[in-house]
Motif scaffolding. Sequence first.
Motif, PDB file in Angstrom:
ATOM      1  N   THR A  64     124.869  51.102 108.051  1.00 62.02           N
ATOM      2  CA  THR A  64     124.299  49.930 108.706  1.00 62.02           C
ATOM      3  C   THR A  64     123.204  50.357 109.668  1.00 62.02           C
ATOM      4  O   THR A  64     123.106  51.519 110.044  1.00 62.02           O
ATOM      5  CB  THR A  64     125.373  49.154 109.484  1.00 62.02           C
ATOM      6  N   CYS A  82     120.389  47.142  96.793  1.00 60.88           N
ATOM      7  CA  CYS A  82     121.097  45.962  96.304  1.00 60.88           C
ATOM      8  C   CYS A  82     121.930  45.312  97.409  1.00 60.88           C
ATOM      9  O   CYS A  82     122.615  45.996  98.160  1.00 60.88           O
ATOM     10  CB  CYS A  82     122.006  46.336  95.144  1.00 60.88           C
ATOM     11  N   PHE A  83     121.881  43.977  97.442  1.00 59.88           N
ATOM     12  CA  PHE A  83     122.672  43.230  98.417  1.00 59.88           C
ATOM     13  C   PHE A  83     124.146  43.200  98.039  1.00 59.88           C
ATOM     14  O   PHE A  83     125.012  43.124  98.894  1.00 59.88           O
ATOM     15  CB  PHE A  83     122.143  41.801  98.564  1.00 59.88           C
ATOM     16  N   TYR A  85     127.655  44.743  95.839  1.00 64.94           N
ATOM     17  CA  TYR A  85     128.250  45.996  95.391  1.00 64.94           C
ATOM     18  C   TYR A  85     128.019  46.165  93.893  1.00 64.94           C
ATOM     19  O   TYR A  85     127.727  45.201  93.180  1.00 64.94           O
ATOM     20  CB  TYR A  85     129.755  46.016  95.702  1.00 64.94           C
ATOM     21  N   ASN A  89     122.190  41.990  92.561  1.00 62.10           N
ATOM     22  CA  ASN A  89     121.189  41.359  93.431  1.00 62.10           C
ATOM     23  C   ASN A  89     120.291  42.425  94.073  1.00 62.10           C
ATOM     24  O   ASN A  89     120.267  42.589  95.291  1.00 62.10           O
ATOM     25  CB  ASN A  89     121.856  40.487  94.485  1.00 62.10           C
ATOM     26  N   CYS A  90     119.543  43.134  93.224  1.00 63.36           N
ATOM     27  CA  CYS A  90     118.766  44.306  93.646  1.00 63.36           C
ATOM     28  C   CYS A  90     117.271  44.026  93.792  1.00 63.36           C
ATOM     29  O   CYS A  90     116.740  43.089  93.199  1.00 63.36           O
ATOM     30  CB  CYS A  90     118.934  45.432  92.624  1.00 63.36           C
ATOM     31  N   SER A  91     116.628  44.904  94.523  1.00 64.48           N
ATOM     32  CA  SER A  91     115.169  44.882  94.664  1.00 64.48           C
ATOM     33  C   SER A  91     114.535  45.415  93.380  1.00 64.48           C
ATOM     34  O   SER A  91     115.231  45.898  92.482  1.00 64.48           O
ATOM     35  CB  SER A  91     114.748  45.785  95.834  1.00 64.48           C
ATOM     36  N   ASP A 104     116.351  48.493 107.699  1.00 72.59           N
ATOM     37  CA  ASP A 104     117.641  47.965 108.142  1.00 72.59           C
ATOM     38  C   ASP A 104     118.574  47.876 106.940  1.00 72.59           C
ATOM     39  O   ASP A 104     118.420  47.017 106.070  1.00 72.59           O
ATOM     40  CB  ASP A 104     117.481  46.595 108.787  1.00 72.59           C
ATOM     41  N   THR A 106     121.765  47.158 106.990  1.00 67.55           N
ATOM     42  CA  THR A 106     122.947  46.336 107.238  1.00 67.55           C
ATOM     43  C   THR A 106     123.282  45.398 106.069  1.00 67.55           C
ATOM     44  O   THR A 106     124.440  45.336 105.665  1.00 67.55           O
ATOM     45  CB  THR A 106     122.795  45.549 108.551  1.00 67.55           C
ATOM     46  N   PRO A 107     122.301  44.694 105.477  1.00 70.90           N
ATOM     47  CA  PRO A 107     122.688  43.796 104.373  1.00 70.90           C
ATOM     48  C   PRO A 107     122.791  44.491 103.012  1.00 70.90           C
ATOM     49  O   PRO A 107     123.130  43.865 102.018  1.00 70.90           O
ATOM     50  CB  PRO A 107     121.564  42.768 104.349  1.00 70.90           C
ATOM     51  N   ILE A 108     122.532  45.786 102.949  1.00 68.41           N
ATOM     52  CA  ILE A 108     122.524  46.526 101.668  1.00 68.41           C
ATOM     53  C   ILE A 108     123.919  47.089 101.395  1.00 68.41           C
ATOM     54  O   ILE A 108     124.494  47.781 102.239  1.00 68.41           O
ATOM     55  CB  ILE A 108     121.472  47.659 101.683  1.00 68.41           C
ATOM     56  N   ASN A 109     124.458  46.818 100.207  1.00 71.91           N
ATOM     57  CA  ASN A 109     125.812  47.275  99.874  1.00 71.91           C
ATOM     58  C   ASN A 109     125.843  48.324  98.768  1.00 71.91           C
ATOM     59  O   ASN A 109     126.886  48.941  98.536  1.00 71.91           O
ATOM     60  CB  ASN A 109     126.690  46.092  99.482  1.00 71.91           C
TER      61      ASN A 109
END
Length: 115
Positions: A64, A82-83, A85, A89-91, A104, A106-109
């Motif tokens: 994070t 990816c947001f 797991y 939902n990846c870039s 940041d 934090t929202p990346i899993n």
Amino acid sequence: MRKIALAAAGLSLTVGTLGVALAPNAVAATPCPSGAFCIREVDGSILSQNIFYSYGSHNLSNVTGDRVLVNNQTDGAGFQLCFGYNGVNCSDVDRATGEFAPYDMTPINSVVLVA
């Protein structure tokens, strides 16, 4: 004239010493191994669980805040953040190599490494 020259030399030495004393301490960052994608800590270290070699998705744990991403993969390999797991939902794929500005996490899993 001699007093002025000595005073100027003393002032120069004092200012030079202050400059060194006020300079920030540089800490060498841990290098990301060749062929790997790494997530570097703020202090410059890389935890072993944040060094990835194999293609596919990798779930993240306790990653994070701002981190430096390092793509040191070879042969044009890229990565996605990816947001979700398991690579959900990846870039878009980023194939640029080197270090990326602090990001940041934090929202990346998860991260996905692609050939």
